[in-house]
Enzyme design. Structure first.
Site, PDB file in Angstrom:
ATOM      1  N   HIS A  71      29.548  18.985   9.003  1.00 15.51           N
ATOM      2  CA  HIS A  71      28.663  19.694   8.073  1.00 15.51           C
ATOM      3  C   HIS A  71      27.298  19.022   7.987  1.00 15.51           C
ATOM      4  CE1 HIS A  71      31.225  16.623   6.478  1.00 15.51           C
ATOM      5  NE2 HIS A  71      30.185  16.230   5.818  1.00 15.51           N
ATOM      6  N   CYS A  72      27.107  17.896   8.704  1.00 18.71           N
ATOM      7  CA  CYS A  72      25.829  17.177   8.564  1.00 18.71           C
ATOM      8  C   CYS A  72      25.027  17.182   9.859  1.00 18.71           C
ATOM      9  CB  CYS A  72      26.084  15.710   8.194  1.00 18.71           C
ATOM     10  SG  CYS A  72      26.998  15.473   6.709  1.00 18.71           S
ATOM     11  N   ILE A  73      25.606  16.516  10.870  1.00 16.78           N
ATOM     12  CA  ILE A  73      24.794  16.192  12.045  1.00 16.78           C
ATOM     13  C   ILE A  73      24.266  17.410  12.790  1.00 16.78           C
ATOM     14  CG2 ILE A  73      24.669  14.732  14.095  1.00 16.78           C
ATOM     15  CD1 ILE A  73      25.196  13.255  11.427  1.00 16.78           C
TER      16      ILE A  73
ATOM     17  N   ASP B 225      21.589  19.381   9.903  1.00 12.72           N
ATOM     18  CA  ASP B 225      20.320  18.854   9.392  1.00 12.72           C
ATOM     19  C   ASP B 225      19.123  19.065  10.323  1.00 12.72           C
ATOM     20  OD1 ASP B 225      21.934  18.232   7.338  1.00 12.72           O
ATOM     21  OD2 ASP B 225      21.761  16.062   7.482  1.00 12.72           O
TER      22      ASP B 225
END
Ligand code: SAJ
Length: 404
Positions: A245-247, A250
């Site tokens: 859910h981040c890398i 973003d």
């Protein structure tokens, strides 16, 4: 006793709520997901109140915004959750309250859309009537060394008074350093940079892996050799691409925000393209190996669907994308993940029907896979996207890794 209201009780909000309660705040929670809400309502020790409405924020001194900020299918930011949370909170905002936005947003969101939503919904003014800071979430699920109680934090304020109020709160939450920046946009940007840094470096090793394929260079030997350099180098490893859910998310926020300013983030886009292209590389590898083994469209077993080892999180999972791609190419595909698959399924039972295996996630429970493959001589191929297996131990299946 001061009261903290945590809006969004997921992998970021829940540890913050627990930590706040642990150090003596009265904690109320707001969560829209009914299942989560039911489960948390049973935890009376933690929450004085947990509900699905921001009315709970009314009597709070500090309000933490920890809602998801995903991307849409067209890769643009999906701000619906955070805009919705701030709009609802704004209706209940009171003078003197501190609002801390922890959700990951692009540089400029808090000081424009975020602040405007709160001010128009409340009729109050940030920095004058209420305080507003951005302190980007830093949680590494499953990490027992770095927790919300000791992770260093970065914080930027709408104004000096807001920053001071924010510092006062976060100093009670973490024993780690609290690094202040000049404004909320710099705090937003720092989070984006941390994660885009990973995406770019992972893309670099993925490209190297493709370059070294079919040579006598084992990418893992090269990376491990480079990692002996005690300064100026940080190892990253090739694989099936970047999930979570981040890398992978973003950089898309950075790209989209910069596009609005007329700037084109070339390297971020190239990195996303390389990492998202790894499933194509693996599928092409499978095609080539199957034809050299004269196996026409074999039964494939994909082991692992989660985006990283030893978790059941499938957000932006590249293994799921690979499964869809192989099915679209006519393969008969089954998949198994100990954290996701129905109880009763097992690797052993599924290996009986497989002719080729793709190891997609390095779950610890797959550590005996070589032995299992050696007990199934019918399996001709193992594509190891984790580069964790030792090819020399395989008795029947041909091994192919990512760059080795
Ligand atoms: N991956 C690679 N090669 C690598 C490292 C990761 O292909 O060398 C892949 C993983 O398989 C996974 C994806 O990238 O699919 C993301 O992996 P990750 O290790 O970055 O794990 P995340 O997504 O849980 O990242 C979190 C992030 N934490 C926060 O955003 C708060 C990130 O900032 C952390 O640096 C990371 O954990 C960490 O260090 O473990």
């Amino acid at each position: 006793m001061k009261q903290v209201c945590v809006i969004g009780l997921g992998y970021v909000g829940l540890p913050l709520a627990r930590r706040s309660a642990e150090i003596g705040y009265r904690v109320v929670g707001v969560e829209k997901n009914k299942q989560v809400l039911t489960r948390l309502r049973e935890d009376e020790l933690l929450f004085s109140e947990v509900s699905n409405s921001s009315v709970s924020a009314d009597a709070s001194d500090i309000i933490l915004i920890c809602v998801p900020t995903p991307i849409n299918t067209d890769k643009t930011p999906d701000l619906s959750y955070i805009n919705g949370a701030l709009t609802e909170l704004g209706k209940h905002l009171k003078k003197g309250q501190l609002v801390c936005i922890e959700s990951t947003v692009y540089p400029g969101y808090c000081e424009t859309i975020g602040r405007e939503i709160l001010e128009s919904a409340s009729g109050l003014t940030a920095g004058k009537d209420f305080y507003l800071v951005h302190c980007p979430e830093r949680v590494n699920p499953g990490d027992e060394e770095w927790t919300v109680a000791n992770i260093p934090r970065v914080i930027g304020g709408n104004d000096k008074e807001s920053l001071n109020k924010g510092l006062q709160f976060y100093k009670t939450i973490t024993e780690g350093e609290i690094h202040t920046v000049d404004n909320m946009a710099e705090a937003e940007a720092s989070k984006m940079v941390e994660n885009a840094f990973r995406d770019i470096n992972i893309a670099f090793v993925n490209e190297l892996a493709k370059s070294f394929d079919d040579t006598n260079i084992d990418i893992m030997n090269v990376i491990n050799a480079s990692a002996t350099k005690p300064f100026g180098y940080m190892p990253f490893y090739p694989g099936l691409g970047v999930g979570g859910h981040c890398i992978p998310v973003d950089p898309e926020y950075l790209i989209s925000a910069a596009k609005g300013r007329g700037f084109d983030h070339e390297i971020l886009k190239v990195a996303r393209h390389i990492n998202d292209g790894m499933i194509q590389y693996i599928a092409d590898k499978l095609d080539k190996l199957c034809s050299s083994h004269r196996i026409s469209r074999p039964n494939i077993l994909i082991l692992g669907l989660a985006y990283k080892p030893n978790v059941g999180d499938m957000r932006e999972s590249q293994a799921v994308r690979l499964m869809d791609l192989l099915i679209s190419r006519g393969y008969l595909v089954k998949a198994y993940d100990p954290y996701v698959s129905p109880v009763g399924e097992s690797v052993a039972s599924l290996l009986n029907d497989a002719e080729a295996v793709v190891l997609a996630t390095a779950h610890d429970s797959f550590n005996d896979l070589v032995d299992q493959l050696n007990n199934h001589p019918k399996i001709k191929l193992i594509i190891d996207t984790t580069n964790k297996l030792d090819p020399n131990l395989l008795e029947f299946a041909q091994y192919s890794g990512v760059g080795r």
